[in-house]
Write an enzyme that holds these catalytic residues in place. Structure first.
Site, PDB file in Angstrom:
ATOM      1  N   HIS A 218      20.827  35.222  27.304  1.00  0.00           N
ATOM      2  CA  HIS A 218      19.646  34.374  27.150  1.00  0.00           C
ATOM      3  C   HIS A 218      19.318  33.873  28.545  1.00  0.00           C
ATOM      4  O   HIS A 218      20.236  33.613  29.340  1.00  0.00           O
ATOM      5  CB  HIS A 218      19.919  33.138  26.303  1.00  0.00           C
ATOM      6  CG  HIS A 218      20.384  33.400  24.901  1.00  0.00           C
ATOM      7  ND1 HIS A 218      21.688  33.608  24.577  1.00  0.00           N
ATOM      8  CD2 HIS A 218      19.688  33.460  23.736  1.00  0.00           C
ATOM      9  CE1 HIS A 218      21.801  33.787  23.260  1.00  0.00           C
ATOM     10  NE2 HIS A 218      20.599  33.711  22.739  1.00  0.00           N
TER      11      HIS A 218
ATOM     12  N   ASP B 242      21.599  31.170  29.607  1.00  0.00           N
ATOM     13  CA  ASP B 242      23.033  31.479  29.775  1.00  0.00           C
ATOM     14  C   ASP B 242      23.272  31.776  31.249  1.00  0.00           C
ATOM     15  O   ASP B 242      24.358  31.524  31.781  1.00  0.00           O
ATOM     16  CB  ASP B 242      23.456  32.747  29.027  1.00  0.00           C
ATOM     17  CG  ASP B 242      23.288  32.645  27.522  1.00  0.00           C
ATOM     18  OD1 ASP B 242      23.246  31.527  27.013  1.00  0.00           O
ATOM     19  OD2 ASP B 242      23.209  33.716  26.880  1.00  0.00           O
TER      20      ASP B 242
ATOM     21  N   MET C  71      20.133  44.045  27.655  1.00  0.00           N
ATOM     22  CA  MET C  71      19.177  43.278  26.847  1.00  0.00           C
ATOM     23  C   MET C  71      19.066  41.853  27.369  1.00  0.00           C
ATOM     24  O   MET C  71      20.036  41.301  27.888  1.00  0.00           O
ATOM     25  CB  MET C  71      19.690  43.280  25.395  1.00  0.00           C
ATOM     26  CG  MET C  71      18.900  42.477  24.400  1.00  0.00           C
ATOM     27  SD  MET C  71      19.396  40.741  24.341  1.00  0.00           S
ATOM     28  CE  MET C  71      20.511  40.724  22.952  1.00  0.00           C
TER      29      MET C  71
ATOM     30  N   GLU D 117      14.983  39.930  15.460  1.00  0.00           N
ATOM     31  CA  GLU D 117      16.269  39.668  14.777  1.00  0.00           C
ATOM     32  C   GLU D 117      16.083  38.641  13.667  1.00  0.00           C
ATOM     33  O   GLU D 117      15.706  37.496  13.924  1.00  0.00           O
ATOM     34  CB  GLU D 117      17.287  39.176  15.806  1.00  0.00           C
ATOM     35  CG  GLU D 117      18.635  38.858  15.192  1.00  0.00           C
ATOM     36  CD  GLU D 117      19.667  38.432  16.225  1.00  0.00           C
ATOM     37  OE1 GLU D 117      19.454  38.663  17.434  1.00  0.00           O
ATOM     38  OE2 GLU D 117      20.687  37.853  15.821  1.00  0.00           O
TER      39      GLU D 117
ATOM     40  N   LYS E 173      17.245  36.226  10.344  1.00  0.00           N
ATOM     41  CA  LYS E 173      18.360  35.419   9.834  1.00  0.00           C
ATOM     42  C   LYS E 173      17.784  34.526   8.732  1.00  0.00           C
ATOM     43  O   LYS E 173      16.692  33.983   8.901  1.00  0.00           O
ATOM     44  CB  LYS E 173      18.943  34.573  10.977  1.00  0.00           C
ATOM     45  CG  LYS E 173      20.244  33.865  10.632  1.00  0.00           C
ATOM     46  CD  LYS E 173      20.818  33.166  11.859  1.00  0.00           C
ATOM     47  CE  LYS E 173      22.137  32.501  11.552  1.00  0.00           C
ATOM     48  NZ  LYS E 173      22.689  31.776  12.700  1.00  0.00           N
TER      49      LYS E 173
ATOM     50  N   GLU F 112      21.507  42.130  12.325  1.00  0.00           N
ATOM     51  CA  GLU F 112      22.867  41.614  12.585  1.00  0.00           C
ATOM     52  C   GLU F 112      23.654  41.581  11.279  1.00  0.00           C
ATOM     53  O   GLU F 112      23.176  41.051  10.272  1.00  0.00           O
ATOM     54  CB  GLU F 112      22.792  40.213  13.203  1.00  0.00           C
ATOM     55  CG  GLU F 112      24.181  39.588  13.324  1.00  0.00           C
ATOM     56  CD  GLU F 112      24.221  38.318  14.153  1.00  0.00           C
ATOM     57  OE1 GLU F 112      23.544  38.264  15.199  1.00  0.00           O
ATOM     58  OE2 GLU F 112      24.941  37.385  13.746  1.00  0.00           O
TER      59      GLU F 112
ATOM     60  N   HIS G 207      23.952  38.213   9.518  1.00  0.00           N
ATOM     61  CA  HIS G 207      22.728  37.624   8.973  1.00  0.00           C
ATOM     62  C   HIS G 207      22.350  38.233   7.627  1.00  0.00           C
ATOM     63  O   HIS G 207      21.918  37.515   6.720  1.00  0.00           O
ATOM     64  CB  HIS G 207      21.584  37.770   9.978  1.00  0.00           C
ATOM     65  CG  HIS G 207      21.849  37.041  11.261  1.00  0.00           C
ATOM     66  ND1 HIS G 207      20.988  37.072  12.330  1.00  0.00           N
ATOM     67  CD2 HIS G 207      22.887  36.259  11.649  1.00  0.00           C
ATOM     68  CE1 HIS G 207      21.485  36.352  13.321  1.00  0.00           C
ATOM     69  NE2 HIS G 207      22.645  35.848  12.929  1.00  0.00           N
TER      70      HIS G 207
ATOM     71  N   ASP H 215      23.210  44.076  16.294  1.00  0.00           N
ATOM     72  CA  ASP H 215      24.189  43.015  16.550  1.00  0.00           C
ATOM     73  C   ASP H 215      25.353  43.190  15.575  1.00  0.00           C
ATOM     74  O   ASP H 215      25.210  42.987  14.364  1.00  0.00           O
ATOM     75  CB  ASP H 215      23.552  41.629  16.355  1.00  0.00           C
ATOM     76  CG  ASP H 215      22.856  41.139  17.621  1.00  0.00           C
ATOM     77  OD1 ASP H 215      22.794  41.903  18.610  1.00  0.00           O
ATOM     78  OD2 ASP H 215      22.370  39.988  17.621  1.00  0.00           O
TER      79      ASP H 215
ATOM     80  N   ASP I 172      27.353  30.704   9.155  1.00  0.00           N
ATOM     81  CA  ASP I 172      27.305  31.794  10.133  1.00  0.00           C
ATOM     82  C   ASP I 172      28.631  31.866  10.900  1.00  0.00           C
ATOM     83  O   ASP I 172      28.944  30.997  11.700  1.00  0.00           O
ATOM     84  CB  ASP I 172      26.149  31.473  11.096  1.00  0.00           C
ATOM     85  CG  ASP I 172      25.886  32.592  12.072  1.00  0.00           C
ATOM     86  OD1 ASP I 172      26.353  33.708  11.841  1.00  0.00           O
ATOM     87  OD2 ASP I 172      25.198  32.323  13.071  1.00  0.00           O
TER      88      ASP I 172
ATOM     89  N   ASP J   7      30.128  34.802  12.607  1.00  0.00           N
ATOM     90  CA  ASP J   7      30.176  35.608  13.846  1.00  0.00           C
ATOM     91  C   ASP J   7      31.588  36.115  14.175  1.00  0.00           C
ATOM     92  O   ASP J   7      32.036  36.049  15.320  1.00  0.00           O
ATOM     93  CB  ASP J   7      29.661  34.789  15.051  1.00  0.00           C
ATOM     94  CG  ASP J   7      28.167  34.562  14.994  1.00  0.00           C
ATOM     95  OD1 ASP J   7      27.451  35.390  14.403  1.00  0.00           O
ATOM     96  OD2 ASP J   7      27.701  33.550  15.555  1.00  0.00           O
TER      97      ASP J   7
ATOM     98  N   ASP K 262      27.707  40.743  18.824  1.00  0.00           N
ATOM     99  CA  ASP K 262      27.236  39.349  18.835  1.00  0.00           C
ATOM    100  C   ASP K 262      28.208  38.523  18.000  1.00  0.00           C
ATOM    101  O   ASP K 262      27.893  38.082  16.895  1.00  0.00           O
ATOM    102  CB  ASP K 262      25.815  39.259  18.279  1.00  0.00           C
ATOM    103  CG  ASP K 262      25.228  37.869  18.496  1.00  0.00           C
ATOM    104  OD1 ASP K 262      25.857  37.077  19.220  1.00  0.00           O
ATOM    105  OD2 ASP K 262      24.157  37.567  17.942  1.00  0.00           O
TER     106      ASP K 262
HETATM  107  C1  GCO Z   1      22.767  33.540  16.055  1.00  0.00           C
HETATM  108  C2  GCO Z   1      22.076  34.734  16.627  1.00  0.00           C
HETATM  109  C3  GCO Z   1      22.067  34.758  18.103  1.00  0.00           C
HETATM  110  C4  GCO Z   1      21.086  35.770  18.650  1.00  0.00           C
HETATM  111  C5  GCO Z   1      20.890  35.558  20.093  1.00  0.00           C
HETATM  112  C6  GCO Z   1      19.996  36.591  20.711  1.00  0.00           C
HETATM  113  O1  GCO Z   1      22.997  33.554  14.868  1.00  0.00           O
HETATM  114  O2  GCO Z   1      23.077  32.596  16.775  1.00  0.00           O
HETATM  115  O3  GCO Z   1      22.681  35.889  16.143  1.00  0.00           O
HETATM  116  O4  GCO Z   1      23.351  34.980  18.598  1.00  0.00           O
HETATM  117  O5  GCO Z   1      21.506  37.081  18.420  1.00  0.00           O
HETATM  118  O6  GCO Z   1      20.365  34.300  20.261  1.00  0.00           O
HETATM  119  O7  GCO Z   1      18.708  36.341  20.452  1.00  0.00           O
HETATM  120 MN    MN Z   2      22.524  37.943  16.836  1.00  0.00          MN
HETATM  121 MN    MN Z   3      24.095  35.425  14.439  1.00  0.00          MN
END
Ligand code: GCO
Ligand code: MN
Ligand code: MN
Length: 394
Positions: A61, A64, A95, A188, A190, A224, A227, A252, A262, A264, A294
């Protein structure tokens, strides 16, 4: 015996600065790990990638890399040390994306905010993120609308919100064309978190939006695992639809229990069977884009364990890729696949193209329902054999 699961750049594995750099903060607790600079993240990934330089690249990002409010001199210094670390580690940037969710200015969304000034700020921030990504050679730009949504439905007109989102994406596609950046944009989805309800809740929602954009050819999706699983959906089916539409611009990879916040998690760590069918699909369809992890390590992990986490994501992918080959070559699977498919070129031809004569032939046909229903479909055997291959039983 040589390790068959060593990643190489050909695998196109990438990680985000925010993934292995995640310090373990959660809504209930402070960080458990020290923050890493972008250059330190690259070093950590180089370690995880090993001698074969298994990590292709790093994504970020805008903030970041360059925190909000950094002076131009500070930004140059950060970019310089990040570029040097990338060069040393033989890694690139695949990316880039814009953080449109952390700053309190985006508390009610970015592209879909009710405040025209916030919307303009969000578009400007994306333009700058595109400029920054282009400096590092990024060719994919991800839009993840972290705050694009509502808690109370009265707050926004959902149709107007969709139009606002579309206008922003159209503008940014034109900006990329104007600057000759050659970005491909990946949307993306979610369903929720951090907002109560997020617009474009699933990959399917975005696939439906894309044809209505000004530059549909430039825009695809970034599905993702977590998600779609949060929404209780089958991820492999979402990816398959994106692939079939030529819209899988990025993916992702992580893992997630259904019905939870969430999470991850490390790729394949929750539902290895679902991960297997996903890898099988990506590999068999010849997906040539980036496989972006991700995910982040458990909050309990220290820095060494974060390296194990990153290695584990890649290793599990490669193990599952190998399993997909074994599955396709397995004699039991092959004979079961033969048994469960009853092809007929003549019938396909008849039903695929409408002609008056095809319709008449079809209407005149008699089907033996009892015989059709009696055809065996040994899916229990198929699934058990799949399980045995996954569990390493030959
Ligand atoms: C989340 C998202 C993020 C995005 C990232 C890229 O759930 O936090 O998956 O990790 O992928 O912000 O845009
Ligand atoms: Mn993501
Ligand atoms: Mn995510």
């Amino acid at each position: 015996m040589a390790d068959a699961y060593v990643p190489t750049p050909k695998d196109r594995f990438t990680f985000g600065l925010w993934t292995v750099g995640n310090p373990g903060r959660d809504p209930f607790g402070e960080p458990t790990r020290a923050a890493l600079s972008p250059a330190e993240v690259v070093e950590l990934l180089a370690k995880a990638g090993g001698d074969s330089h298994g990590v292709w690249g790093v994504n970020f990002h805008d903030n970041d890399l360059v925190p909000m409010g950094a002076t131009p001199a500070e930004a140059d210094a950060i970019k310089g040390s990040f570029a040097a670390a990338l060069k040393k580690a033989k890694m690139r940037v695949a990316m880039v994306t814009a953080n449109l969710f952390s700053d309190p200015a985006f508390k009610d969304g970015a592209f879909t905010s009710n405040d025209a000034e916030v919307r303009a700020f969000a578009v400007q921030k994306c333009m700058r993120a595109m400029d920054l990504g282009a400096e590092f050679g990024a060719k994919v730009f991800v839009f993840w609308g972290g705050r694009e949504g509502v808690e109370t439905e009265g707050a926004k007109d959902p149709i107007e919100a969709e139009q606002r989102f579309r206008r922003a994406v159209d503008f940014l596609c034109d900006y990329s064309i104007h600057r000759r950046y050659e970005y491909r944009f990946a949307l993306e989805a979610k369903p929720n978190e951090p907002r109560g309800h997020m617009y474009f809740a699933t990959t399917g929602h975005y696939l439906a939006l894309i044809p209505s954009l000004k530059h549909p050819d430039l825009v695809g999706v970034n599905p993702e695992v977590a998600h779609e699983h949060m929404a209780g959906l089958n991820f492999t089916h979402a990816v398959a639809q994106a692939l079939a539409a030529g819209k899988l611009f990025h993916v992702d990879l992580n893992d997630q229990q259904f019905g939870r916040f969430d999470q991850d998690f490390r790729f394949g760590s929750v539902d290895p069977k679902a991960a297997f069918f996903l890898v099988k699909l990506l590999e068999e369809q010849g997906y040539d884009g980036f496989r972006h992890f991700d995910a982040h390590a458990y909050r309990t992990a220290d820095r060494d364990d974060v390296v194990e986490f990153a290695r584990g994501c890649m290793r599990t992918y490669l193990i599952l890729k190998d399993k997909a080959k074994r599955w396709a070559a397995d004699s039991t699977i092959k004979s079961l696949l033969k048994q469960i498919n009853s092809p007929s070129k003549d019938l396909d031809r008849l039903c695929e193209t409408f002609t008056k004569s095809h319709a008449e032939t079809l209407l005149a046909m008699a089907f033996d329902r009892a015989a059709l229903a009696a055809r065996p479909l040994p899916y229990e055997r198929l699934d058990q054999r799949t399980m045995e291959i996954l569990l390493g039983v030959d």
